[in-house]
Design a protein around this motif. Structure first.
Motif, PDB file in Angstrom:
ATOM      1  N   ASP A  74      40.660  72.855  91.583  1.00  0.00           N
ATOM      2  CA  ASP A  74      41.032  73.826  92.546  1.00  0.00           C
ATOM      3  C   ASP A  74      42.602  73.988  92.856  1.00  0.00           C
ATOM      4  OD1 ASP A  74      38.486  74.259  93.273  1.00  0.00           O
ATOM      5  OD2 ASP A  74      38.366  73.312  95.084  1.00  0.00           O
ATOM      6  N   ARG A  75      42.996  72.787  92.907  1.00  0.00           N
ATOM      7  CA  ARG A  75      44.668  72.747  92.945  1.00  0.00           C
ATOM      8  C   ARG A  75      45.145  73.388  91.903  1.00  0.00           C
ATOM      9  NH1 ARG A  75      47.206  74.044  96.254  1.00  0.00           N
ATOM     10  NH2 ARG A  75      49.490  73.914  96.110  1.00  0.00           N
ATOM     11  N   LEU A  76      44.765  73.287  90.591  1.00  0.00           N
ATOM     12  CA  LEU A  76      45.404  74.007  89.359  1.00  0.00           C
ATOM     13  C   LEU A  76      45.081  75.382  89.688  1.00  0.00           C
ATOM     14  CD1 LEU A  76      44.245  72.208  86.318  1.00  0.00           C
ATOM     15  CD2 LEU A  76      46.322  72.324  87.348  1.00  0.00           C
ATOM     16  N   LYS A  77      43.815  75.869  90.289  1.00  0.00           N
ATOM     17  CA  LYS A  77      43.624  77.278  90.392  1.00  0.00           C
ATOM     18  C   LYS A  77      44.544  77.891  91.324  1.00  0.00           C
ATOM     19  CE  LYS A  77      38.921  77.977  89.040  1.00  0.00           C
ATOM     20  NZ  LYS A  77      37.613  77.270  89.770  1.00  0.00           N
ATOM     21  N   ASP A  78      44.726  77.341  92.613  1.00  0.00           N
ATOM     22  CA  ASP A  78      45.570  77.674  93.333  1.00  0.00           C
ATOM     23  C   ASP A  78      47.333  77.765  92.967  1.00  0.00           C
ATOM     24  OD1 ASP A  78      43.661  77.564  95.298  1.00  0.00           O
ATOM     25  OD2 ASP A  78      44.456  75.829  96.354  1.00  0.00           O
ATOM     26  N   LEU A  79      47.467  76.881  91.905  1.00  0.00           N
ATOM     27  CA  LEU A  79      48.882  77.108  91.518  1.00  0.00           C
ATOM     28  C   LEU A  79      48.724  78.279  90.276  1.00  0.00           C
ATOM     29  CD1 LEU A  79      49.553  73.271  91.065  1.00  0.00           C
ATOM     30  CD2 LEU A  79      50.752  75.056  92.679  1.00  0.00           C
ATOM     31  N   GLY A  80      47.866  78.656  90.069  1.00  0.00           N
ATOM     32  CA  GLY A  80      47.723  79.770  88.976  1.00  0.00           C
ATOM     33  C   GLY A  80      47.356  79.652  87.655  1.00  0.00           C
ATOM     34  N   PHE A  81      46.747  78.229  87.426  1.00  0.00           N
ATOM     35  CA  PHE A  81      46.536  77.689  86.133  1.00  0.00           C
ATOM     36  C   PHE A  81      44.903  77.673  85.855  1.00  0.00           C
ATOM     37  CE2 PHE A  81      50.554  75.478  87.273  1.00  0.00           C
ATOM     38  CZ  PHE A  81      51.239  76.063  86.099  1.00  0.00           C
ATOM     39  N   THR A  82      44.475  78.157  84.861  1.00  0.00           N
ATOM     40  CA  THR A  82      43.226  78.106  84.497  1.00  0.00           C
ATOM     41  C   THR A  82      42.986  77.589  83.039  1.00  0.00           C
ATOM     42  OG1 THR A  82      43.153  80.510  84.065  1.00  0.00           O
ATOM     43  CG2 THR A  82      42.161  79.513  86.202  1.00  0.00           C
ATOM     44  N   PRO A  83      43.247  76.292  82.918  1.00  0.00           N
ATOM     45  CA  PRO A  83      43.317  75.813  81.358  1.00  0.00           C
ATOM     46  C   PRO A  83      41.749  75.864  80.798  1.00  0.00           C
ATOM     47  CG  PRO A  83      43.610  74.013  83.036  1.00  0.00           C
ATOM     48  CD  PRO A  83      43.731  75.192  83.690  1.00  0.00           C
ATOM     49  N   ASP A  84      41.568  75.797  79.518  1.00  0.00           N
ATOM     50  CA  ASP A  84      39.986  75.694  79.092  1.00  0.00           C
ATOM     51  C   ASP A  84      39.788  74.077  79.146  1.00  0.00           C
ATOM     52  OD1 ASP A  84      41.062  73.899  76.868  1.00  0.00           O
ATOM     53  OD2 ASP A  84      41.882  75.804  76.031  1.00  0.00           O
ATOM     54  N   ILE A  85      38.279  74.042  79.156  1.00  0.00           N
ATOM     55  CA  ILE A  85      37.906  72.704  79.610  1.00  0.00           C
ATOM     56  C   ILE A  85      38.539  71.592  78.810  1.00  0.00           C
ATOM     57  CG2 ILE A  85      35.901  73.050  78.014  1.00  0.00           C
ATOM     58  CD1 ILE A  85      35.303  72.109  81.397  1.00  0.00           C
ATOM     59  N   LYS A  86      38.803  71.814  77.471  1.00  0.00           N
ATOM     60  CA  LYS A  86      39.511  70.564  76.712  1.00  0.00           C
ATOM     61  C   LYS A  86      40.515  70.066  77.541  1.00  0.00           C
ATOM     62  CE  LYS A  86      40.102  69.140  71.967  1.00  0.00           C
ATOM     63  NZ  LYS A  86      41.266  69.563  71.278  1.00  0.00           N
TER      64      LYS A  86
END
Ligand code: KIV
Ligand code: ZN
Length: 512
Positions: A344-356
């Motif tokens: 969630d924090r990553l998303k808030d910071l604008g990052f959506t990395p792939d699962i790996k």
């Protein structure tokens, strides 16, 4: 025009991956270029110039990869006004959802006489012929008159007119050597707009260099005088003193929209991460007092300023750090934080990395959280950036030890694992811990690359902060960057050096 107040929408043409990347010390590997391209797409640039396909087979491939993946903006390839360059551009852009061939030819007396050895009439003819040739393969053609500012304005109008007649949809007016003054440049753009035949059929673009520190000011003066598109780069990287900085132009337009009556479609909250990514992949840091993205751009040091900002931020702030994507560190993550909170924090910071990638970053976060009580947004951002653009690991760090002191010098021991399985261990003496360990690594890899840059900094304040090391090495006239993170500065240095070596090994293996 957009909106009820007649705010003009200015197109942003980003050339970080072409003019930026060709600057000394700013080279990127294909993975890094793709990461930057994805960031530019997220930022909302209208056009990204992905490279100069005829300049090397590697550049052609890299433009081709980017063009096949990027869907939400136009992808441009730069070509000299030559059929063989345009053929390379056409091949590189074959899979682009929205391709643009960007043809350029110089129009200034000095370039025509000494570089091109062509007469003005020949230049006029070649400009039109090259646009006509490119138009067979691509509807979106941009024509640039290189060194336009030092060219005869009426001659540029004639060349632009011929390019438009041949099918150019954008004509670009560069200040290639960064010589113009803002009011002079604005007047020139107005003149070009008023005197170029059929200019209404094309967009008028500007491309400013920063030799006198005026690139952003000149671009804005051009916008005030009718330019429809600005060409710029993240962090202002580019030839010599660089290109106009995207973040400066975009934020000036956003903050002073009502005065300038113009804006862009850029999502400004993506600016900071784009800037950090470019810093990381090029190894070129921005100065602390750099507008918008510098470390101190939103720091208030003087007591009187701090007091004012605490009472009301607008006392000393004309824009918020959040508006450019600098977060306030609202949520504290630590070793008990779960994957969901982290994601969630990553998303808030604008990052959506792939699962790996996410798995890898989360594992690193857990290790860090064990060492540091509180993991800040800057720490998380640094972990994500570390994963960006990384290449397959030829060498992996297993363990290391350093013995150092003032009397005996330093001894470094290191064990690395090769991708094919075997472990190698070496010990070396050196002038300090870093030198000794880098020498031991060189013994393992059997090469001695030149260490061109070694920089160490801290991600956050405090003695438990992560150390961030940037390393640039040179081998066989090629340059490779590496970055390492660790709460131990020797370890972050080792990681950075190995990352640069892996980038080198990966390129060398691709050549075999
Ligand atoms: O600075 C310049 O003139 C250029 C052109 C190729 C657009 O980069
Ligand atoms: Zn340029």
């Amino acid at each position: 025009m957009t909106g009820s107040d007649s705010i003009r929408r200015i197109a942003v043409f980003d050339t970080t991956l072409r003019d930026g990347e060709q600057a000394p010390g700013c080279s990127m590997n294909p993975q890094e270029k793709l990461e930057v391209a994805k960031r530019l797409e997220k930022l909302g640039v209208d056009v990204m110039e992905a490279g100069f396909p005829a300049s090397s087979p590697g550049d052609l491939e890299s433009v081709k990869t980017i063009a096949g993946i990027i869907k939400d903006c136009t992808v441009a390839g730069l070509c000299r006004a030559l059929e063989k360059d345009i053929d390379a551009g056409r091949e590189a852009l074959v899979h682009a959802a929205s391709p643009r061939i960007h043809v350029f030819l110089a129009t200034s007396p000095i370039h025509m006489e000494y570089k091109l050895k062509m007469t003005p009439d020949q230049v006029l003819e070649q400009a039109a012929a090259s646009v006509r040739y490119a138009k067979q393969f691509c509807s979106d053609i941009e024509f640039s008159a290189e060194d336009a500012f030092r060219s005869d304005p009426d001659f540029v109008c004639r060349v632009f007119g011929a390019a438009i007649e041949a099918g150019a949809l954008t004509v670009n007016f560069p200040d290639t050597v960064g010589y113009a003054m803002p009011d002079e440049f604005g007047d020139r753009i107005r003149y070009i707009r008023e005197h170029t035949p059929h200019i209404e059929k094309a967009a008028l673009s500007v491309h400013c260099h920063n030799d006198l520190g005026l690139a952003a000011a000149n671009s804005l003066a051009a916008i005030q005088n009718g330019a429809d598109q600005v060409e710029c780069t993240i962090n202002g990287i580019g030839e010599r003193a660089g290109n106009a900085s995207l973040e400066e132009i975009v934020m000036t337009l956003r903050v002073r929209k009502n005065y300038l009556k113009a804006d862009t479609r850029i999502d400004t909250t993506q600016i900071y991460t784009a800037s950090r990514l470019v810093t990381q992949v090029t190894g070129v840091k921005v100065q602390p007092n750099k507008a918008i993205v510098g470390e101190n751009a939103f720091a208030h040091e003087a007591g009187i300023h701090q007091h004012g900002v605490l009472a009301n931020r607008a006392t000393y702030e004309i824009m918020t750090p959040e508006s450019v994507g600098i977060s306030k560190n609202q949520m504290v993550l630590g070793k008990h934080s779960g994957r969901h909170a982290f994601e969630d924090r990553l998303k808030d910071l604008g990052f959506t990395p792939d699962i790996k990638t996410l798995e890898g970053i989360f594992a690193e976060f857990k290790v860090l959280a064990d060492k540091k009580k509180v993991v800040s947004d800057r720490d998380i951002e640094a972990l994500v950036m570390g994963a960006a653009g990384s290449v397959p690991e030829t060498w992996k760090l297993d363990h290391w030890a350093v013995n150092t002191g003032s009397a005996l010098g330093a001894t470094g021991a290191i064990r690395l694992q090769h991708k094919d399985g075997p472990y190698s261990k070496e010990v070396s003496m050196g002038d300090g811990p870093i030198d000794s360990i880098f020498k031991a690594i060189n013994q393992i890899i059997g090469k001695e690359p030149e260490l061109e840059l070694y920089e160490i900094g801290a991600i956050t304040g405090g003695s438990a902060s992560q150390g961030e090391t940037m390393v640039k090495i040179a081998w066989d006239d090629r340059h490779y960057n590496g970055r390492g993170l660790s709460t131990d500065v020797v370890e972050s240095s080792i990681k950075a050096y190995i990352a640069a070596i892996n980038a080198m090994e990966w390129e060398l293996s691709a050549k075999k």
